[in-house]
Design a protein around this motif. Structure first.
Motif, PDB file in Angstrom:
ATOM      1  N   ILE A   6     -10.712  84.814 -16.232  1.00  0.00           N
ATOM      2  CA  ILE A   6      -9.521  85.058 -15.426  1.00  0.00           C
ATOM      3  C   ILE A   6      -8.843  83.768 -14.975  1.00  0.00           C
ATOM      4  O   ILE A   6      -7.767  83.807 -14.374  1.00  0.00           O
ATOM      5  CB  ILE A   6      -9.850  85.933 -14.195  1.00  0.00           C
ATOM      6  CG1 ILE A   6     -10.848  85.209 -13.278  1.00  0.00           C
ATOM      7  CG2 ILE A   6     -10.363  87.295 -14.623  1.00  0.00           C
ATOM      8  CD1 ILE A   6     -11.076  85.932 -11.961  1.00  0.00           C
ATOM      9  N   ASN A   7      -9.460  82.620 -15.241  1.00  0.00           N
ATOM     10  CA  ASN A   7      -8.843  81.339 -14.890  1.00  0.00           C
ATOM     11  C   ASN A   7      -7.928  80.835 -15.993  1.00  0.00           C
ATOM     12  O   ASN A   7      -7.321  79.769 -15.857  1.00  0.00           O
ATOM     13  CB  ASN A   7      -9.925  80.304 -14.592  1.00  0.00           C
ATOM     14  CG  ASN A   7     -10.736  80.663 -13.370  1.00  0.00           C
ATOM     15  OD1 ASN A   7     -10.183  80.961 -12.312  1.00  0.00           O
ATOM     16  ND2 ASN A   7     -12.057  80.648 -13.498  1.00  0.00           N
ATOM     17  N   LYS A   8      -7.849  81.585 -17.102  1.00  0.00           N
ATOM     18  CA  LYS A   8      -6.987  81.210 -18.211  1.00  0.00           C
ATOM     19  C   LYS A   8      -5.932  82.295 -18.407  1.00  0.00           C
ATOM     20  O   LYS A   8      -6.100  83.422 -17.932  1.00  0.00           O
ATOM     21  CB  LYS A   8      -7.812  81.005 -19.485  1.00  0.00           C
ATOM     22  CG  LYS A   8      -8.766  79.811 -19.398  1.00  0.00           C
ATOM     23  CD  LYS A   8      -9.524  79.611 -20.712  1.00  0.00           C
ATOM     24  CE  LYS A   8     -10.437  78.397 -20.629  1.00  0.00           C
ATOM     25  NZ  LYS A   8     -11.184  78.177 -21.903  1.00  0.00           N
ATOM     26  N   PRO A   9      -4.832  81.983 -19.110  1.00  0.00           N
ATOM     27  CA  PRO A   9      -3.765  82.977 -19.297  1.00  0.00           C
ATOM     28  C   PRO A   9      -4.278  84.262 -19.928  1.00  0.00           C
ATOM     29  O   PRO A   9      -5.152  84.250 -20.797  1.00  0.00           O
ATOM     30  CB  PRO A   9      -2.782  82.244 -20.224  1.00  0.00           C
ATOM     31  CG  PRO A   9      -3.024  80.788 -19.959  1.00  0.00           C
ATOM     32  CD  PRO A   9      -4.486  80.673 -19.697  1.00  0.00           C
ATOM     33  N   LEU A  10      -3.704  85.393 -19.479  1.00  0.00           N
ATOM     34  CA  LEU A  10      -4.127  86.716 -19.934  1.00  0.00           C
ATOM     35  C   LEU A  10      -2.962  87.452 -20.587  1.00  0.00           C
ATOM     36  O   LEU A  10      -1.794  87.198 -20.289  1.00  0.00           O
ATOM     37  CB  LEU A  10      -4.660  87.534 -18.756  1.00  0.00           C
ATOM     38  CG  LEU A  10      -5.885  86.988 -18.008  1.00  0.00           C
ATOM     39  CD1 LEU A  10      -6.092  87.768 -16.717  1.00  0.00           C
ATOM     40  CD2 LEU A  10      -7.130  87.052 -18.881  1.00  0.00           C
ATOM     41  N   GLN A  11      -3.327  88.398 -21.445  1.00  0.00           N
ATOM     42  CA  GLN A  11      -2.337  89.280 -22.046  1.00  0.00           C
ATOM     43  C   GLN A  11      -3.035  90.555 -22.501  1.00  0.00           C
ATOM     44  O   GLN A  11      -4.265  90.615 -22.552  1.00  0.00           O
ATOM     45  CB  GLN A  11      -1.657  88.618 -23.244  1.00  0.00           C
ATOM     46  CG  GLN A  11      -2.611  88.341 -24.394  1.00  0.00           C
ATOM     47  CD  GLN A  11      -1.923  87.712 -25.596  1.00  0.00           C
ATOM     48  OE1 GLN A  11      -0.860  87.122 -25.490  1.00  0.00           O
ATOM     49  NE2 GLN A  11      -2.542  87.856 -26.761  1.00  0.00           N
ATOM     50  N   LEU A  12      -2.251  91.581 -22.810  1.00  0.00           N
ATOM     51  CA  LEU A  12      -2.794  92.746 -23.480  1.00  0.00           C
ATOM     52  C   LEU A  12      -2.869  92.446 -24.975  1.00  0.00           C
ATOM     53  O   LEU A  12      -2.231  91.511 -25.469  1.00  0.00           O
ATOM     54  CB  LEU A  12      -1.925  93.970 -23.214  1.00  0.00           C
ATOM     55  CG  LEU A  12      -1.758  94.383 -21.744  1.00  0.00           C
ATOM     56  CD1 LEU A  12      -0.972  95.686 -21.655  1.00  0.00           C
ATOM     57  CD2 LEU A  12      -3.105  94.512 -21.048  1.00  0.00           C
ATOM     58  N   ALA A  13      -3.622  93.261 -25.691  1.00  0.00           N
ATOM     59  CA  ALA A  13      -3.810  93.012 -27.116  1.00  0.00           C
ATOM     60  C   ALA A  13      -2.515  93.111 -27.908  1.00  0.00           C
ATOM     61  O   ALA A  13      -2.427  92.592 -29.019  1.00  0.00           O
ATOM     62  CB  ALA A  13      -4.852  93.981 -27.683  1.00  0.00           C
ATOM     63  N   ASP A  14      -1.482  93.740 -27.341  1.00  0.00           N
ATOM     64  CA  ASP A  14      -0.196  93.819 -28.020  1.00  0.00           C
ATOM     65  C   ASP A  14       0.738  92.678 -27.628  1.00  0.00           C
ATOM     66  O   ASP A  14       1.915  92.674 -27.964  1.00  0.00           O
ATOM     67  CB  ASP A  14       0.480  95.166 -27.756  1.00  0.00           C
ATOM     68  CG  ASP A  14       0.817  95.362 -26.278  1.00  0.00           C
ATOM     69  OD1 ASP A  14       0.500  94.470 -25.456  1.00  0.00           O
ATOM     70  OD2 ASP A  14       1.389  96.419 -25.936  1.00  0.00           O
ATOM     71  N   GLY A  15       0.210  91.686 -26.875  1.00  0.00           N
ATOM     72  CA  GLY A  15       0.997  90.516 -26.500  1.00  0.00           C
ATOM     73  C   GLY A  15       1.705  90.611 -25.174  1.00  0.00           C
ATOM     74  O   GLY A  15       2.376  89.666 -24.759  1.00  0.00           O
ATOM     75  N   THR A  16       1.584  91.713 -24.469  1.00  0.00           N
ATOM     76  CA  THR A  16       2.221  91.853 -23.162  1.00  0.00           C
ATOM     77  C   THR A  16       1.597  90.885 -22.160  1.00  0.00           C
ATOM     78  O   THR A  16       0.384  90.911 -21.937  1.00  0.00           O
ATOM     79  CB  THR A  16       2.065  93.288 -22.626  1.00  0.00           C
ATOM     80  OG1 THR A  16       2.630  94.196 -23.558  1.00  0.00           O
ATOM     81  CG2 THR A  16       2.729  93.439 -21.270  1.00  0.00           C
ATOM     82  N   PRO A  17       2.389  90.010 -21.536  1.00  0.00           N
ATOM     83  CA  PRO A  17       1.825  89.084 -20.549  1.00  0.00           C
ATOM     84  C   PRO A  17       1.405  89.806 -19.277  1.00  0.00           C
ATOM     85  O   PRO A  17       2.098  90.729 -18.823  1.00  0.00           O
ATOM     86  CB  PRO A  17       2.972  88.104 -20.274  1.00  0.00           C
ATOM     87  CG  PRO A  17       4.209  88.871 -20.609  1.00  0.00           C
ATOM     88  CD  PRO A  17       3.837  89.803 -21.730  1.00  0.00           C
ATOM     89  N   VAL A  18       0.271  89.428 -18.704  1.00  0.00           N
ATOM     90  CA  VAL A  18      -0.220  90.030 -17.469  1.00  0.00           C
ATOM     91  C   VAL A  18      -0.807  88.935 -16.589  1.00  0.00           C
ATOM     92  O   VAL A  18      -1.040  87.810 -17.040  1.00  0.00           O
ATOM     93  CB  VAL A  18      -1.296  91.110 -17.749  1.00  0.00           C
ATOM     94  CG1 VAL A  18      -0.755  92.209 -18.646  1.00  0.00           C
ATOM     95  CG2 VAL A  18      -2.539  90.488 -18.376  1.00  0.00           C
TER      96      VAL A  18
END
Length: 323
Positions: A6-18
């Motif tokens: 969680i300390n690094k950038p996250l996204q959904l598997a379809d590329g949606t930024p979260v």
């Protein structure tokens, strides 16, 4: 399923930024995330809950994952070196040309092991000849420990007088902390849990003053110039007579005789303001006599008399020369 950091950038598997939300995750979930701005039709700001393995608590939206890290690219405009994977041997390399076939491959002038067939590389640093014995990278910039230092994230670094007891590490303090950190010659922290150190970037010298066409002009080599116009057309709009020439000479608006050259004697520059110059003799008991440039040589400095030339520039402090 990969572990979620969680300390690094996250996204959904379809590329949606979260991003991690401030709300607590629901029962059975490890993370509560907030949907970011996207083009996938998902509502921005909506909260969703995920298990520790990245799967959605109800399984009805794509998995949560870290944004894939992009492999570092080799900068072919900077110094290169090849590293033998097994032994760590380092060999300086020289860029030759890009591949005519693919944009992500290049060649060096030689191969690290001397074999002509092992000189092709991918831009991610991998050996493109499939021997897989070497990688290529940019040469790390050397640190000058005698010059100002900072961390790569911009914190001030104070270098302490003595190195570590074993002589291998520089001792520093970072920011306002009194804790002593140990760094290797190449700016890496001893245990790898502190940011790298680098030299503070030097401020470049100020650019040469712009040409002022309202003030007197001359060529770079000192010939006088009479300005005709600065409103000509094309690449060379400045026209003027140089010295005793009967035909005009043209230049760019910056004064360049040829636009593609760095510097030529024919370039136009402003005539430097002449400083004010004073010649005089100061005697032991305080008397002062003034002279001209023509007769000052008749009164050189001697016992009881100091003859000086004082130059007063238009800006800055005067200089004094004993004659």
């Amino acid at each position: 399923m990969n572990k979620i950091d969680i300390n690094k950038p996250l996204q959904l598997a379809d590329g949606t930024p979260v991003r991690i939300a401030t709300a607590l995750p629901m029962r059975g979930a490890a993370f509560c995330i907030e949907i970011g701005k996207n083009d996938n039709g998902r509502s921005e700001g909506q909260l969703r809950h995920f298990k520790a393995d990245g799967s959605h608590i109800h399984g009805d939206i794509p998995d949560l994952q870290n944004v894939p890290e992009v492999a570092p690219q080799v900068d072919i405009t900077k110094p290169l070196e090849a590293v033998h994977i097994a032994t760590g041997k380092v060999v300086p390399m020289i860029f030759d040309r890009m591949s005519p076939v693919t944009s992500d491959r290049f060649y060096t002038k030689t191969a690290p092991d001397g074999a002509w067939s092992n000189d092709a590389w991918d831009l991610d640093g991998q050996d493109a000849c499939h021997y897989k014995a070497w990688t290529i990278r940019n040469v790390a910039p050397k640190i000058d420990w005698t010059k100002p230092l900072e961390t790569v994230d911009g914190q001030r670094v104070e270098l302490l007088p003595e190195k570590s007891d074993d002589g291998e590490y520089w001792r520093v303090r970072i920011g306002v902390s009194w804790g002593v950190r140990h760094y290797s010659e190449d700016g890496k922290h001893r245990f790898g849990d502190q940011p790298d150190i680098r030299n503070v970037a030097e401020v470049p010298a100020p650019a040469a003053p712009a040409l002022d066409l309202t003030k007197p002009l001359q060529t770079r080599d000192g010939r006088s110039v009479v300005l005709i116009t600065s409103e000509g057309r094309g690449k060379y709009p400045v026209l003027g007579y140089v010295g005793d020439d009967t035909g005009p000479t043209s230049g760019t608006s910056e004064g360049k005789y040829q636009a593609h050259t760095a510097q030529r004697d024919e370039d136009l520059v402003n005539v430097a303001d002449k400083p004010d110059v004073f010649y005089g003799s100061i005697y032991r008991f305080g008397d002062v006599n003034t002279w001209t440039a023509d007769n000052v040589s008749e009164f050189p400095s001697e016992e009881g008399r100091a003859t000086v030339k004082v130059t007063f520039p238009k800006d800055g402090k005067p200089t004094v020369e004993l004659l």
